[in-house]
Structures are given as structure tokens and as C-alpha cells.
Design an enzyme around this catalytic site. Structure first.
Site, short mmCIF file in Angstrom:
data_model
loop_
_atom_site.label_atom_id
_atom_site.label_comp_id
_atom_site.label_asym_id
_atom_site.label_seq_id
_atom_site.Cartn_x
_atom_site.Cartn_y
_atom_site.Cartn_z
N LYS A 43 0.82 -1.22 0.00
CA LYS A 43 0.00 0.00 0.00
C LYS A 43 0.86 1.27 0.00
CE LYS A 43 -3.75 -2.39 2.31
NZ LYS A 43 -4.50 -2.68 1.10
N GLY A 44 1.93 1.26 0.78
CA GLY A 44 2.76 2.47 0.84
C GLY A 44 3.37 2.79 -0.51
N ASN A 187 -11.77 2.57 4.36
CA ASN A 187 -12.90 2.12 3.54
C ASN A 187 -13.98 1.63 4.51
OD1 ASN A 187 -12.21 -0.48 4.33
ND2 ASN A 187 -11.31 -1.04 2.37
N THR A 223 -14.09 5.90 2.17
CA THR A 223 -14.30 5.49 0.78
C THR A 223 -15.31 4.35 0.74
OG1 THR A 223 -12.34 4.07 0.91
CG2 THR A 223 -12.01 6.28 0.00
N ALA A 226 -17.95 1.72 -5.19
CA ALA A 226 -18.76 2.27 -6.28
C ALA A 226 -19.70 3.38 -5.81
CB ALA A 226 -19.57 1.15 -6.91
N ASP A 256 -5.44 2.90 -2.92
CA ASP A 256 -4.12 3.54 -2.99
C ASP A 256 -4.12 4.68 -4.00
OD1 ASP A 256 -3.24 1.65 -1.15
OD2 ASP A 256 -2.68 0.23 -2.71
N SER A 286 -7.95 4.03 -12.06
CA SER A 286 -7.15 2.86 -11.69
C SER A 286 -7.95 1.56 -11.82
CB SER A 286 -6.58 3.01 -10.28
OG SER A 286 -7.56 2.70 -9.32
N GLY A 291 -3.57 -4.68 -12.28
CA GLY A 291 -2.43 -4.47 -11.40
C GLY A 291 -2.70 -3.37 -10.39
N SER A 295 -1.39 0.41 -12.35
CA SER A 295 -2.70 0.97 -12.74
C SER A 295 -2.85 2.45 -12.36
CB SER A 295 -3.83 0.17 -12.09
OG SER A 295 -3.93 0.48 -10.71
#
Ligand code: RIB
Length: 312
Positions: A43-44, A187, A223, A226, A256, A286, A291, A295
Site C-alpha cells: 500500500k505504501g 474504507n 471510501t 462504487a 491507494d 485505476s 495491477g 494501474s
């Protein structure tokens, strides 16, 4: 006026090993997949790439092994123009993530073994104090030891640098961390892990955001896939829809893309709503690509999608 678009990302690098298959194997079962791809992830690192491509001047702090996955990371940062001066090395192997992509349902399941990056220490982060102080935005996630993340947030705060915590993957956090966050970006699953509120719709997201606000976080962006993003601070409550940039191919790494885009837009001085819209455009692009790090969209692509979303 010159804008300080320097972004300090503290986080993980692992190699992503992505397997495409038509269903998850059961324990004890072997299943034939249809394709396999190895690429950069964590993630970083993904957020560092997202921020660099979106127009940020990025410095990334992590720890890598002296092996082929570590070399994959070093060559990625050279290609993307990311400052790797504070990346530490170890004889421990660089980590990996097994990403199982279900071709029929478009879902994924991930196992991550962070490896080398999980050995990063608070002292190694402190070596980058001057680079942190020179940044406009500091951003971290939870694929490093929480104490190391908290140390980074404290250093940023000490120098008046705005902080973003992307609390991913989901885990409970010590109370001491919330007051160090100018922005938090869970999220739905992560917001539920932090607050105990199941985030099943926008109303529940608003209640979870309120709970995080009461713990001392200044700005919350939950987040919702959709369903876009729920924003809250002491002056504002807003729900922004997701931005449709084309057919969805793979959602891994969308969070990310959002966080990297958000960091850049905030560094450039945009307000929360405008910054979140920029971040939604980055995430929307993305998911149209395969990927994770590969992406991440470039600045001009994000601007084109934002302009066409305004026209609609
Ligand atoms: O957010 C996506 C990332 O999570 C993947 O790149 C994988 O490495 C896991 O860390």
C-alpha cells in the site's frame, strides 16, 4: 506563489503475485488458474507511485531486502522519479502478497507477508526527520508496525506537516493515534473495525465519520467503493459519487490511487471536497486497469477525466 507539493510516504513495499482463477480453491484443493502476473505492490509503495504520477514530488520511506523483489522496488522508484534516499536495507527477504482474482465475480482475496518492510524501526524513520519537515503532506498506512507509523505521525506533527492516515488493512488502533491525524481515509471495512459501526450505507458512514471526529481526527474521508466517498469535518458533511472512467477491470489498489491523489491535491492547497474529487478521479481510472502500482494514472489523465465528468 510557489506550491510545496512535497509528499512524504511512509509504508510498505511487497511484490504482488496475482493469480487469475474462476473460483477460490477450498482447503486441500488444487485449482488451475488462467494467468499469473508479478508486479510491484504494497500500500505504501502504491500510494507513492500514485502521488508521483498525479504530480507530487514524492519521498518514500520503507525497508527492502537485498533480493530480486527489492531490486524491483528500487528500479520502480528510479523510473517514477521517487526519492528513495531514506529506504533502509536488510538481509531479511522482501515481502510478497498473494492476490487471488476471481474472474467471474470481479472480487479479490489477498494474503500479505510484509517481510523486510516490517523490520523498519522508529530510529530509521527519524533519520528522515528533515525530509518530513520539508514536506507539505505526510501519509502512512498500516502495513508497518503501528508504533513506527505513530512515530512518523508525531514527527510530522512536530514540524507542522499535515498528516493523512490510511488505516489499511483493517485493525483496531490505539486512542493516541487519532489526534495525530489531520485526515483519515478508511474504507467501509476499516471504518467498521475502528468504530464498531457496520458501514452498510451512506448514513452509517456518516455515523462512523462522526465517531472518528469525536476521537480527535480533523477530517474524515470514508471510501465507499462504487458509492463514492463520505466526507466529514466540523464544518462539512458531504457525499461525493464515484467517478466513472470506464468499465471496471480490477479494483485492487483503488484505495491507494485515492490516497495518492488526495495527498497531491491537499499538498497543492485544495480544500477537502475538491481534493476528494481529484482522488475519486484517480481511483476511477485505476479500476479500469490491471495491477496495483501499474494501474496508477498520470496527472493529465486525471485532469481529462475530471473535465469530462464536469461536462456530463
Ligand atoms: O492496496 C493494495 C495492496 O494491498 C496490494 O498491492 C497488496 O500488496 C496489498 O498490500
Amino acid at each position: 506563489m510557489t506550491v510545496n507539493n512535497r509528499i512524504l510516504v511512509l509504508g510498505s513495499f511487497v511484490a504482488d503475485l496475482a493469480f487469475h482463477v474462476n473460483a477460490l480453491p477450498a482447503w486441500g484443493e488444487t485449482r488451475m488458474g488462467s494467468s499469473f502476473v508479478i508486479g510491484p505492490g504494497g500500500k505504501g509503495s502504491n500510494q507513492a507511485v500514485a502521488a508521483a504520477r498525479a504530480g507530487g514530488d514524492v519521498c518514500f520511506i520503507t525497508k527492502l531486502g537485498n533480493d530480486s523483489f527489492g531490486e524491483m522496488a528500487r528500479s520502480l522508484y528510479r523510473d517514477e522519479g521517487i526519492d528513495a534516499s531514506f529506504i533502509a536495507s536488510t538481509s531479511q527477504a522482501t515481502g510478497a502478497a498473494a492476490i487471488i482474482l476471481d474472474e467471474r465475480r470481479g472480487e479479490n482475496a489477498i494474503i500479505i507477508v510484509p517481510g523486510a518492510c516490517f523490520e523498519l524501526t522508529a530510529e530509521e524513520v527519524a533519520r528522515a526527520e528533515q525530509a518530513i519537515a520539508a514536506s507539505s503532506i505526510f501519509i502512512a498506512q498500516l502495513e508497518l508496525p503501528v508504533a513506527v507509523v505513530e512515530h512518523g505521525l508525531r514527527l510530522a506533527r512536530k514540524h507542522g506537516v499535515r498528516t493523512i492516515l490510511n488505516p489499511a488493512p483493517a485493525m483496531p488502533l490505539p486512542d493516541s493515534i487519532y489526534g495525530l491525524c489531520d485526515y483519515i481515509t478508511p474504507n467501509e471495512t476499516e471504518a467498521a473495525a475502528l468504530t464498531g459501526i457496520e458501514v452498510e450505507d451512506v448514513d452509517a458512514a456518516e455515523r462512523a465519520a462522526e465517531a472518528l471526529l469525536n476521537r480527535g481526527v480533523a477530517n474524515i474521508a470514508i471510501t465507499l467503493g462504487a458509492n463514492g466517498v463520505l466526507l466529514k469535518n466540523h464544518e462539512l458533511t458531504a457525499h461525493l459519487p464515484a467517478i466513472d472512467a470506464g468499465p471496471v477491470l480490477e479494483t485492487t489498489g483503488a484505495g491507494d490511487a485515492f490516497n495518492g491523489g488526495l495527498a497531491v491535491a491537499l499538498a497543492e492547497g485544495r480544500g477537502l471536497e475538491e481534493a476528494a474529487r481529484f482522488a475519486c478521479a484517480a481511483a476511477g481510472i485505476s479500476v479500469t486497469r490491471a495491477g496495483t502500482a501499474p494501474s496508477m494514472p498520470r496527472r493529465e489523465e486525471i485532469e481529462a477525466v475530471l473535465a469530462s465528468a464536469l461536462d456530463r
